[in-house]
Design a protein around this motif. Structure first.
Motif, short mmCIF file in Angstrom:
data_model
loop_
_atom_site.label_atom_id
_atom_site.label_comp_id
_atom_site.label_asym_id
_atom_site.label_seq_id
_atom_site.Cartn_x
_atom_site.Cartn_y
_atom_site.Cartn_z
N UNK A 179 0.83 -1.22 0.00
CA UNK A 179 0.00 0.00 0.00
C UNK A 179 0.86 1.26 0.00
N UNK A 180 0.43 2.24 -0.82
CA UNK A 180 1.17 3.49 -0.95
C UNK A 180 2.27 3.47 -1.99
N UNK A 181 2.45 2.30 -2.62
CA UNK A 181 3.50 2.16 -3.63
C UNK A 181 2.91 1.54 -4.89
N UNK A 182 3.53 1.84 -6.00
CA UNK A 182 3.18 1.21 -7.26
C UNK A 182 4.47 0.80 -7.95
N UNK A 183 4.37 0.13 -9.08
CA UNK A 183 5.57 -0.35 -9.77
C UNK A 183 5.88 0.54 -10.96
N UNK A 200 11.33 -9.80 1.32
CA UNK A 200 10.42 -9.30 2.35
C UNK A 200 10.19 -7.81 2.12
N UNK A 201 8.92 -7.41 2.00
CA UNK A 201 8.58 -6.02 1.75
C UNK A 201 8.37 -5.27 3.06
N UNK A 202 8.25 -3.93 2.97
CA UNK A 202 8.16 -3.13 4.18
C UNK A 202 6.84 -3.32 4.94
N UNK A 203 5.82 -3.91 4.30
CA UNK A 203 4.59 -4.17 5.04
C UNK A 203 4.57 -5.58 5.64
N UNK A 215 19.60 -8.17 -22.56
CA UNK A 215 19.78 -6.87 -21.92
C UNK A 215 19.35 -6.91 -20.46
N UNK A 216 20.02 -6.06 -19.66
CA UNK A 216 19.71 -5.95 -18.24
C UNK A 216 18.71 -4.82 -18.03
N UNK A 217 17.69 -5.06 -17.22
CA UNK A 217 16.72 -4.01 -16.90
C UNK A 217 16.23 -4.21 -15.47
N UNK A 218 15.48 -3.24 -14.96
CA UNK A 218 14.94 -3.40 -13.62
C UNK A 218 13.62 -2.66 -13.49
N UNK A 219 12.89 -3.05 -12.47
CA UNK A 219 11.67 -2.37 -12.06
C UNK A 219 11.76 -2.10 -10.57
N UNK A 220 11.09 -1.04 -10.12
CA UNK A 220 11.18 -0.67 -8.73
C UNK A 220 9.85 -0.16 -8.21
N UNK A 221 9.62 -0.34 -6.92
CA UNK A 221 8.47 0.29 -6.30
C UNK A 221 8.71 1.80 -6.23
N UNK A 222 7.65 2.57 -6.49
CA UNK A 222 7.74 4.01 -6.38
C UNK A 222 6.53 4.53 -5.60
N UNK A 223 6.70 5.67 -4.97
CA UNK A 223 5.62 6.22 -4.16
C UNK A 223 4.49 6.71 -5.04
N UNK A 224 3.26 6.42 -4.62
CA UNK A 224 2.11 6.95 -5.35
C UNK A 224 1.95 8.43 -5.01
N UNK A 225 1.45 9.20 -5.97
CA UNK A 225 1.31 10.64 -5.75
C UNK A 225 0.01 10.94 -4.99
#
Length: 354
Positions: free
Chosen positions: A7-11, A278-281, A344-354
């Motif tokens: 909650x509070x994050x998106x990808x 393990x995530x922050x929640x 190719x190398x790539x990544x995804x990350x959690x980001x804060x929702x606005x």
């Protein structure tokens, strides 16, 4: 059904890391919380690292000098009890090697050291309750081998010792390791019958000098594929993941960190070993590579739960096991290798929702 996103994050969408023809990744946080990735390129002598800073920007890839050795397979990394990152790998001549930062949070690296000969698999690493690093790998004799730091405050290594077992034709598949809340290290290996086995430090020996026997974690005749992946739940029980066909499976320690629960299937399908963090929640997030080669995520419905929500697609395209890690503010990031001739190398990350 609970969301598979904290909650509070998106990808975020995919981000190109600017490296082609790469292996899967090793990852470890520095003492300052910034994340370092490590990768082998298509040329065996090329070994690179890249730093993700606090503001989410990335430094350029830098070559890590590992002469006189070469690198084969997938490197693995761990921050020691002294805060310094060590990186471990198998060389082309089946040696186990290690190198570490020359100081905290630096891009300088020491002289590589050969820790063991006759190594068949990539290594798995874990930090023991006494602060020492333990490195596990299959030997060319098909047994599981252990190399330990002599002391937590010294980069010096004991002689390799065998933990027995028989990996059979799975000898090239790396083991997995994790520590449970009672301080014991647990190691998981695919055996000659393609079943998943676990071995743990003896609870009566806090120094980790003695180990128990092997216990089967998967169902009999499970035909496990690839390597296992281990993580620790919010309640400090070790949970292990593996794949049979296109189904991901998991099992967890029972109450009191004893025995193993009956294996359960994860939702969805996967062509690679599930990888968890393990995530922050407090929930484990598990990354799957679907039959469509997209990256998918399934998360525990609540901390420590045996049932998982999802999976939900994160899009993109992936080959090999994804590499999840946490940033200094406890957001999850996942590095992946894209399929195709250029890998190719790539990544995804959690980001804060606005």
């Amino acid at each position: 059904m609970p969301s598979s996103t904290t909650p509070g994050l998106t990808w975020s969408s995919g981000y190109d890391l600017g490296k082609n023809n790469c292996s899967e990744f090793g990852a470890a946080p520095q003492a300052d919380g910034c994340l370092r990735l490590f990768v082998r390129s298509s040329y065996p002598d090329d070994f690179y690292g890249r730093l993700r800073r606090r503001d989410d920007s990335w430094d350029s890839w830098s070559k890590i000098p590992i002469v006189p050795t070469t690198i084969d397979g997938v490197p693995t990394a761990l921050r020691g009890s002294d805060g310094i990152i060590g990186v471990f790998w198998r060389s082309r001549d089946d040696g186990l090697w290690a190198v570490r930062q020359t100081a905290l949070n630096t891009d300088g690296w020491g002289t590589p050291e050969r820790l063991a000969p006759q190594v068949a698999s990539d290594p798995a690493v874990a930090l023991g309750a006494d602060g020492r690093i333990s490195v596990f790998c299959h030997g060319t004799d098909r047994a599981l081998w252990l190399v330990e730091q002599q002391r937590a405050d010294r980069w010096a290594w004991a002689e390799p010792r065998s933990l027995g077992g028989d990996a059979g034709g799975s000898v090239r598949s790396a083991p997995a390791a994790a520590r449970s809340g009672d301080g014991r290290l647990h190691v998981f290996t695919r055996d000659a019958a393609d079943e998943l086995r676990a071995i743990a430090q003896d609870p009566a020996d806090p120094s980790g000098g003695t180990w128990g026997g092997y216990a089967r974690v998967s169902t009999p005749g499970a035909t496990v594929a690839g390597r296992p992946f281990a993580a620790t739940d919010a309640d400090q029980r070790v949970r292990v993941f593996w794949r049979v066909g296109t189904t991901g499976w998991h099992a967890v320690q029972g109450p009191g960190y004893a025995n193993w629960t009956a294996p359960q299937a994860l939702p969805g399908s996967t062509q690679e070993t599930p990888a968890a963090v393990l995530t922050q929640d407090g929930r484990l997030a598990v990354f799957l590579v679907g039959t469509d080669r997209q990256l998918w995520i399934a998360s525990q419905k609540r901390p420590g739960a045996d049932d998982f929500a999802g999976p939900e697609s994160l899009g993109g395209s992936c080959t090999g096991t994804p590499t999840p890690a946490r940033t200094q503010d406890n957001r999850v990031t996942v590095a992946l290798r894209e399929p195709g001739s250029d890998s190719r190398a790539s990544f995804r990350t959690q980001q804060w929702t606005s």
